[in-house]
Structures are given as structure tokens and as C-alpha cells.
Scaffold this motif. Sequence first.
Motif, mmCIF file in Angstrom:
data_model
loop_
_atom_site.group_PDB
_atom_site.id
_atom_site.type_symbol
_atom_site.label_atom_id
_atom_site.label_comp_id
_atom_site.label_asym_id
_atom_site.label_seq_id
_atom_site.Cartn_x
_atom_site.Cartn_y
_atom_site.Cartn_z
ATOM 1 N N GLU A 110 -17.205 66.642 41.528
ATOM 2 C CA GLU A 110 -17.434 67.224 42.866
ATOM 3 C C GLU A 110 -18.598 66.535 43.568
ATOM 4 N N ASN A 111 -19.662 66.247 42.813
ATOM 5 C CA ASN A 111 -20.833 65.579 43.394
ATOM 6 C C ASN A 111 -20.515 64.156 43.847
ATOM 7 N N ALA A 112 -19.435 63.589 43.286
ATOM 8 C CA ALA A 112 -19.007 62.248 43.691
ATOM 9 C C ALA A 112 -18.184 62.292 44.983
ATOM 10 N N GLY A 113 -17.972 63.520 45.508
ATOM 11 C CA GLY A 113 -17.320 63.644 46.815
ATOM 12 C C GLY A 113 -15.887 64.132 46.783
ATOM 13 N N TYR A 114 -15.487 64.783 45.674
ATOM 14 C CA TYR A 114 -14.111 65.268 45.546
ATOM 15 C C TYR A 114 -14.086 66.793 45.519
ATOM 16 N N ASP A 115 -12.992 67.351 45.999
ATOM 17 C CA ASP A 115 -12.888 68.794 46.189
ATOM 18 C C ASP A 115 -12.020 69.433 45.110
ATOM 19 N N ILE A 116 -12.640 70.169 44.190
ATOM 20 C CA ILE A 116 -11.894 70.956 43.207
ATOM 21 C C ILE A 116 -11.734 72.353 43.794
ATOM 22 N N LYS A 117 -10.516 72.670 44.222
ATOM 23 C CA LYS A 117 -10.246 73.959 44.861
ATOM 24 C C LYS A 117 -10.019 75.073 43.835
ATOM 25 N N GLN A 118 -9.513 74.672 42.653
ATOM 26 C CA GLN A 118 -9.135 75.684 41.664
ATOM 27 C C GLN A 118 -9.181 75.065 40.272
ATOM 28 N N ILE A 119 -9.658 75.829 39.293
ATOM 29 C CA ILE A 119 -9.650 75.369 37.901
ATOM 30 C C ILE A 119 -8.611 76.195 37.145
ATOM 31 N N GLU A 120 -7.630 75.520 36.596
ATOM 32 C CA GLU A 120 -6.570 76.176 35.798
ATOM 33 C C GLU A 120 -6.868 75.908 34.329
ATOM 34 N N ASP A 121 -7.407 76.904 33.655
ATOM 35 C CA ASP A 121 -7.758 76.750 32.242
ATOM 36 C C ASP A 121 -6.635 77.313 31.381
ATOM 37 N N ILE A 122 -5.880 76.398 30.756
ATOM 38 C CA ILE A 122 -4.769 76.849 29.908
ATOM 39 C C ILE A 122 -5.088 76.651 28.419
ATOM 40 N N SER A 123 -6.401 76.517 28.138
ATOM 41 C CA SER A 123 -6.809 76.173 26.770
ATOM 42 C C SER A 123 -6.734 77.344 25.791
ATOM 43 N N ASN A 124 -6.495 78.579 26.301
ATOM 44 C CA ASN A 124 -6.517 79.728 25.386
ATOM 45 C C ASN A 124 -5.377 79.716 24.370
ATOM 46 N N SER A 125 -4.359 78.875 24.577
ATOM 47 C CA SER A 125 -3.270 78.795 23.582
ATOM 48 C C SER A 125 -3.746 78.168 22.269
ATOM 49 N N GLU A 126 -4.970 77.624 22.265
ATOM 50 C CA GLU A 126 -5.564 77.147 21.000
ATOM 51 C C GLU A 126 -5.633 78.280 19.986
ATOM 52 N N ASN A 127 -5.818 79.505 20.485
ATOM 53 C CA ASN A 127 -5.908 80.676 19.591
ATOM 54 C C ASN A 127 -4.595 80.931 18.866
ATOM 55 N N GLU A 128 -3.492 80.420 19.440
ATOM 56 C CA GLU A 128 -2.168 80.594 18.815
ATOM 57 C C GLU A 128 -1.737 79.331 18.059
ATOM 58 N N GLY A 129 -2.609 78.329 18.025
ATOM 59 C CA GLY A 129 -2.260 77.075 17.351
ATOM 60 C C GLY A 129 -1.249 76.256 18.128
ATOM 61 N N LYS A 130 -1.294 76.363 19.475
ATOM 62 C CA LYS A 130 -0.381 75.602 20.329
ATOM 63 C C LYS A 130 -1.200 74.709 21.256
ATOM 64 N N TYR A 131 -0.781 73.425 21.351
ATOM 65 C CA TYR A 131 -1.604 72.451 22.052
ATOM 66 C C TYR A 131 -0.786 71.637 23.060
ATOM 67 N N LEU A 132 -1.478 71.179 24.091
ATOM 68 C CA LEU A 132 -0.865 70.336 25.123
ATOM 69 C C LEU A 132 -1.981 69.444 25.658
ATOM 70 N N GLU A 133 -2.093 68.252 25.081
ATOM 71 C CA GLU A 133 -3.272 67.430 25.319
ATOM 72 C C GLU A 133 -3.134 66.528 26.554
ATOM 73 N N GLY A 134 -3.069 67.205 27.710
ATOM 74 C CA GLY A 134 -3.174 66.529 28.997
ATOM 75 C C GLY A 134 -2.265 65.335 29.186
ATOM 76 N N THR A 135 -2.821 64.300 29.823
ATOM 77 C CA THR A 135 -2.020 63.102 30.100
ATOM 78 C C THR A 135 -1.988 62.153 28.912
ATOM 79 N N GLY A 136 -2.463 62.654 27.754
ATOM 80 C CA GLY A 136 -2.182 61.962 26.499
ATOM 81 C C GLY A 136 -0.787 62.348 26.037
ATOM 82 N N SER A 137 -0.478 63.640 26.160
ATOM 83 C CA SER A 137 0.806 64.142 25.673
ATOM 84 C C SER A 137 1.898 64.150 26.739
ATOM 85 N N MET A 138 1.503 64.237 28.023
ATOM 86 C CA MET A 138 2.484 64.275 29.115
ATOM 87 C C MET A 138 2.346 63.026 29.988
ATOM 88 N N ILE A 139 3.460 62.359 30.237
ATOM 89 C CA ILE A 139 3.456 61.174 31.096
ATOM 90 C C ILE A 139 4.201 61.518 32.382
#
Length: 307
Positions: A110-139
Motif C-alpha cells: 500500500e505504501n508503494a502506491g497500491y490500493d488494497i480494498k479488501q483482504i480475503e483470508d482463507i487460511s483457516n482451512s489449515e485447521n482442517e489440514g486443507k491447503y491451497l498455496e496461492g499461485t504456486g498451486s493455481m495457474i
Amino acid sequence: MQTTDTVLMIEPVAFGYNAQTAENNYFQVNSENSETQEKALQEFKNFVEKLRSKGITVITVKDTLEPHKPDSIFPNNWVSFGSDGKAFLYPMFAPNRRDERRPEILEAVENAGYDIKQIEDISNSENEGKYLEGTGSMIFDHTNKIAYGSVSLRLDEGLFRKFCAENGYEPVVFHSYQNAGEERLPIYHTNVMMCVADRFVVICLDCIDDEIEREKVQEVIKSSGKQLIEISEDQLQNFAGNMLQVHNSDGKTFLVMSQTAYHSLTAEQIAQIEKYSEIIYADLNTIEVNGGGSARCMLAEVFLPKA
């Protein structure tokens, strides 16, 4: 747009071999010694310099010593930044990688001049042992709203399909494998076996063992209108699938990869790529050997609107 002119990179302070990720990342080799961090830092700095010299904006944020985060140099797994102003925080397989999700990194963007309007935190599925590692796992094929995902411990199929449904992408689900010793084991991240660019796709089809899945992936790529550039499993082992296309302030596109990947390509493959994009490559050997990731893994694309 398929490409961005801005990337986030995390400067390492304690880079090294991560035993937690090595459980299912068969690219990693433990060659860590007293010089590993110093060498990785030099590779990082040289890489940043190469990108900036071509007119690509690089936001760098320094890692912190505590807690120890040996893989912090690979931010694309825990965060992505969308053109709609959303920042996604993803569930990570290795417990010591979860500490990489630092609020001050989002603040730096944000300090570099970009606008983050919303943060979508989907990391809570770690508690269930389910993972989705961003643009490493999704192309993502952003222009055609297609997402490719190879199922592994780092990509839960249910989470992937849910993410695609909620964000307007058509999921293409398949399984890919690599030779690890005497075994044929799942590839840990989709981005080591394929790269989607604006007018072409680099992919190792040989690692999709199921013939029906392989044909389906080929069919989707061809119907998307992109040229298919095939790499071998040997080239995949040299990180030739781990590439990212970006553009600079003038709109010129570049395909970014490591020196290892570049030297594994044939003259014909290089010519096919250079029809569309100039190639940028950097020596990332220490990072590749110990971290099991390469150029693409080090780059978190920033598609956010300007503030």
C-alpha cells in the motif's frame, strides 16, 4: 490483463533448507552451509536488479529474523493481489511457512502506491489440514478466466473448486507426477510444471500420467487460443516450468526464469518463446537447490489498482 508490471519480492535474512516443505517437495536438496544465506541474498539482489533494469517495478520487503522463515523468499504461495483490489491470504502446508503472512508486507505494498480494498483470508482451512498455496498451486489464464490446478497436498481439490467458483474462474483439475528416486510422486506445485502467458503456455505434458487428463489439459489450452510449448520431464527438473510473464512500463512483455531453466531449453524452444517475449534469466542456483523453488516462486504479482 494476463500480465502485470509490478511484483513483490521478499529479501531473505535467514534463507535455508526447510525440512517441513521437503516432506513433499522433491526438488529440494539439503546443501545448506554457513554461506547459504549470503549466496541466496546475492542471487536475490542480482535478480531484482535485472528486473528493474528492464523497467519492471519491484517492491522489496525485508524478512525478519524471528520467527525463522527459511522459505520467505517465495511469497507467491501465501498472498496474491487482484485487479479488483483484493488481497488473498492462502492456507499453507508447512507450519513454519504460515508465519510468512505478515501484515506489514501488505502495508508496504500500500505504501508503494497500491490500493488494497479488501483482504480475503482463507487460511483457516489449515485447521482442517486443507491447503491451497496461492499461485504456486493455481495457474491462472486471466484473459480466459481459466485456472489450472494439479492436485497435491498443497492443492486441495475442494478448496480449489470453491475458490474458482467464488472468483469467476473455470477450474481445470488434473494430477501430475515426477520421478523421485524409484517412485513416481505428486508434483508439489502446479507452477513447476506449467506457465500460462498472454499468447502461449509452457507445460510438461509428460508428467500428467493419466491420458484422459492429459488430453483434456491440451484441449483447454488449444481452445484458449494459446500456442502450446512443451517441455520434457528433464527440463521440468531444471525448473523450466517455473516461469512468469510480466511486462514493463512500456508494455513490452518478458518471460522470467532462472539460468538453470534457460540453459535446459533447446534452441527451438527459445525461438518459440522469443516470438512473443524477451527472456530474462538469473542465476538462482542456491535458492533452487535448497529451497526447491525458482524464479516464478519468488514473484508475487501485484495487479492492484493504484491508490
